[in-house]
Design a protein around this motif. Structure first.
Motif, short mmCIF file in Angstrom:
data_model
loop_
_atom_site.label_atom_id
_atom_site.label_comp_id
_atom_site.label_asym_id
_atom_site.label_seq_id
_atom_site.Cartn_x
_atom_site.Cartn_y
_atom_site.Cartn_z
N ARG A 74 0.83 -1.21 0.00
CA ARG A 74 0.00 0.00 0.00
C ARG A 74 0.87 1.26 0.00
O ARG A 74 0.65 2.19 -0.76
CB ARG A 74 -0.89 0.00 1.25
N LYS A 75 1.88 1.23 0.85
CA LYS A 75 2.75 2.40 0.98
C LYS A 75 3.51 2.65 -0.32
O LYS A 75 3.65 3.80 -0.75
CB LYS A 75 3.71 2.17 2.16
N LYS A 90 2.61 1.85 -3.34
CA LYS A 90 1.66 2.42 -4.32
C LYS A 90 1.50 3.91 -4.10
O LYS A 90 1.42 4.70 -5.04
CB LYS A 90 0.29 1.75 -4.15
N GLU A 91 1.48 4.27 -2.81
CA GLU A 91 1.22 5.65 -2.44
C GLU A 91 2.39 6.58 -2.78
O GLU A 91 2.19 7.67 -3.30
CB GLU A 91 1.01 5.66 -0.93
#
Lengths: 352, 368
Positions: free
Chosen positions: A346-347, A349-350
């Motif tokens: 997730r990180k 991607k962010e």
């Protein structure tokens, strides 16, 4: 006051072990899951009075358990204070410069050159192939050697050499020099070469409790090979430290090795997470080397490895970066729990 | 296959540690044996150490703290030194080995009393150095002979105080005089494994004024008075420049997590340490009185063990004692053919030993 050889030492730098901040630690290839519940049980019932006595210098019981697990003889097993120590003793016992250079891959466990410098062993680093896999033909084309060492799977790439290829390599390499295969990560998807030690008396296979067995804290490693190799390791051990492995670590190691079902379970989860992470990163345009270890080695075009490391660190994720020519754009990411891996994805991607 | 084991390793006669109880019990078919052979604490470790281990088992999948933060801070506080003067080892054997590897180039020598702890000789050879023996004067370390054996090729000196296996010690004044005779570039390693047992107020104690001289390296251990022999934790206090060098040659994770927390907790339990020392010293006094009454010579000791001259072949006495389930050490390998080394155990263990020894020595075969 210092000896000449001190001047040339550049000690191994272990991955950082942070103290003051909660990080998601994906930088030292530790297992994210606890050791077998049997270990906990053992400790609850452990008679602390046993600690007043020195440990068994021959590691009799643990060698038997390891021998049973791998279908070999206890005389073919050596035990040490982590595989680092087992490797250090093996370098001392088997490799020197009289017979030529010790051969190992260019990008590999960074301890090997450290040991060579320490013991004054000449070595030659063999370049990896274009796809970052180990070039086995290099071991054969290098003339006179004092021996060969490589991890399988290799670190930090995670790439595996199949057992059939190792067998072929052993057939072709000189029989009078030791070939040391460091199988710290073999349980995460490879097949151990321990099945070959009966046939090849010059093969030493080294394994550790720190990775698949989730016991990095107890510092136990072991070597398996022909009895003559093992005897030599004992001779070296007895010249350095009579009791390198302590009473409790030995007891824990025995009980852990027997719980095959538990470890198969957590290993399977790690493999699944590795495949998921590999897929997700690839979908984001990253290049991920095909790993059979509990980590992946990955890069993304346009990003420097140091930059990836720094930005992930700011976000509370510790990964490992090697400031080394040829792999500077990569980071090594240890496979954590499903949750840790999802959080990391997730990180990434962010921020990238 | 021809293995390339270095000459210096092949030249070593490996250290023979005392056999583990289980092995001897298996060999002789005995149970509940009494082991007074490895100078271990008969009370075992502090209960606080055991509790600390249980509290920390949740972290075993993590590598240990390679900088030994907690334990090192506690030691620094205890001795009033800074943490960069402390090295923790996987037993003090570990520190002896890395000292030799760091400070000895092939051909350099290290001076040590003989007999003394045999690992010095072994570690020096393993590093390619040459051990130089300075004979004892009677049972005591002859500091003049040690100083006299120093040559331009000497890089380090080992001293054990109290000495193992004789139990003798040297005084503060004798050591100060000795130090004046040691060249500036020679490291003086003082192994104080048994310091906690010393009763003579004049005895030299390197940690009374730690780091008084940059050449002094003081070694201590958790294996004796602290009852943690099974955990393998030793430490050294030394000049930061020396410690810095050892950091370069040591294994990064040389002491495991549980051993670190156990040692730190043991250090906090001062009352338990005092009790252990007092039990062992009472044991020494009891054994000394009994053995003297039997007409045997007990050599003066400042440790938790002593040499007793049994006036017979000690290796045979040792073998016979095994049949009674009593394990001690025969000192033939150290040149004392008629001496046993015995450490103080629990009161009941001490009594078992005395009774067994009386039986064995009454056997005319042994005396004949």
């Amino acid at each position: 006051m210092f000896s000449e050889r001190m001047k040339n030492l550049s000690p191994y730098v272990p991955g950082e072990q942070p103290r003051n901040r909660k990080f998601v630690k994906l930088n030292t290839n530790e297992n994210p899951y606890p050791p077998s519940p049997d270990v906990q049980e053992l400790l609850k019932g452990f008679d602390a009075g046993k600690l007043r006595l020195y440990p068994d210098p021959l590691f009799t019981d643990l060698r038997q358990v390891i021998a049973d697990r791998y279908h070999i003889d206890p005389k073919q097993v050596f035990v040490g204070n982590g595989s680092d120590e087992v490797l250090a003793f093996a370098f001392y016992a088997f490799f020197d410069s009289i017979n030529g250079d010790l051969l190992f891959p260019e990008h590999t466990y960074s301890f090997y050159p450290v040991y060579c410098d320490f013991h004054g062993i000449n070595y030659k680093k063999l370049p990896l192939k274009g796809d970052f896999s180990i070039d086995l033909s290099g071991f054969l084309a290098s003339g006179k050697t004092s021996g060969v060492i490589f991890p399988n799977p290799n670190a930090p790439t995670g790439m595996l050499i199949e057992l059939a290829a190792i067998e072929e390599l052993m057939e072709k390499l000189p029989k009078d020099r030791v070939v040391l295969i460091d199988e710290a990560y073999i349980d995460f998807g490879g097949e151990s070469a321990v099945s070959l030690i009966g046939r090849f008396k010059n093969l030493l296979v080294v394994k550790t409790y720190s990775k698949s067995l989730s016991l990095a804290g107890i510092r136990i490693g072991f070597a398996m090979g022909d009895e003559k190799l093992i005897d030599a390791l004992f001779a070296v051990k007895d010249s350095f430290n009579s009791y390198p492995a302590d009473v409790l670590s030995l007891a824990i190691a025995e009980i852990a090795m027997k719980d095959v079902a538990y470890y198969d379970g957590i290993t399977e989860r790690i493999i699944k997470s590795r495949e998921t992470l590999t897929r997700e990163l690839a979908a984001l345009g990253w290049e991920v080397l095909p790993s059979k270890a509990n980590f992946v080695f990955a890069r993304k075009e346009g990003l420097d490895g140091r930059e990836i490391y720094d930005r992930l660190r700011e976000e509370g994720f510790l990964v490992r970066h090697f400031n080394t020519d040829g792999i500077r754009d990569f980071v090594r990411i240890t496979i954590g729990t499903e949750e840790m891996t999802e959080g990391l994805t997730r990180k990434i991607k962010e921020i990238f | 296959m021809k293995l390339s084991i270095p000459e210096q390793i092949l030249s070593i006669a490996p250290y023979e540690p005392g056999k583990p109880i289980e092995e001897i019990e298996r060999e002789y078919g005995i149970k509940k044996s009494v082991k007074l052979a490895s100078n271990e604490n008969p009370l075992g470790p502090s209960p606080m150490a055991a509790a600390a281990v249980l509290e920390n088992i949740g972290n075993m999948h993590r590598y240990p703290d390679g900088a030994w933060h907690q334990l090192r801070s506690k030691l620094a506080e205890k001795y009033g030194v800074s943490t960069d003067t402390i090295i923790i080892g996987n037993g003090s054997d570990d520190i002896i080995a890395i000292l030799c590897h760091a400070f000895l180039a092939p051909g350099d020598n290290a001076v040590m009393p003989f007999p003394s702890f045999l690992m010095y000789d072994i570690s020096v050879r393993a590093a390619g150095g040459i051990p130089v023996r300075a004979p004892l004067n009677g049972m005591a370390i002859d500091l003049d002979a040690v100083a006299g054996a120093i040559t331009p090729g000497t890089r380090m000196v080992f001293l054990t105080n109290p000495n193992n296996p004789t139990g003798s010690h040297f005084s503060r004044n004798d050591f100060q005089r000795f130090l004046k005779a040691v060249p500036e570039n020679v490291l003086v390693v003082v192994d104080e494994a048994y310091a906690e047992f010393v009763r003579d107020p004049d005895a030299y104690n390197a940690l009374e004024t730690p780091l008084a001289d940059p050449r002094i390296v003081c070694l201590r251990t958790f294996s004796k008075a602290y009852g943690l022999a099974g955990f393998r934790v030793g430490y050294g206090i030394m000049d930061p420049s020396v410690a810095d060098v050892l950091h370069r040659v040591r294994q990064p994770f040389n002491v495991n997590s549980l051993a670190q927390v156990a040692a730190a907790a043991a250090l906090d339990d001062v009352a338990f340490l005092e009790k252990s020392v007092s039990v062992m010293l009472q044991g020494v006094d009891f054994l000394e009185a009994e053995l003297t009454a039997m007409g045997l010579v007990v050599h003066p000791t400042q440790a938790n063990f002593f040499l007793v001259d049994v006036k017979a072949d000690a290796s045979r006495v040792f073998q016979e004692l095994l049949k009674y389930g009593v394990i001690v050490r025969a000192m033939g390998a150290y040149g004392f053919d008629t001496c046993l080394r015995v450490n103080a155990g629990l009161e009941s263990e001490n009594k078992t030993f005395i009774a067994a020894l009386k039986q064995v020595l009454n056997d005319s075969d042994i005396n004949g």
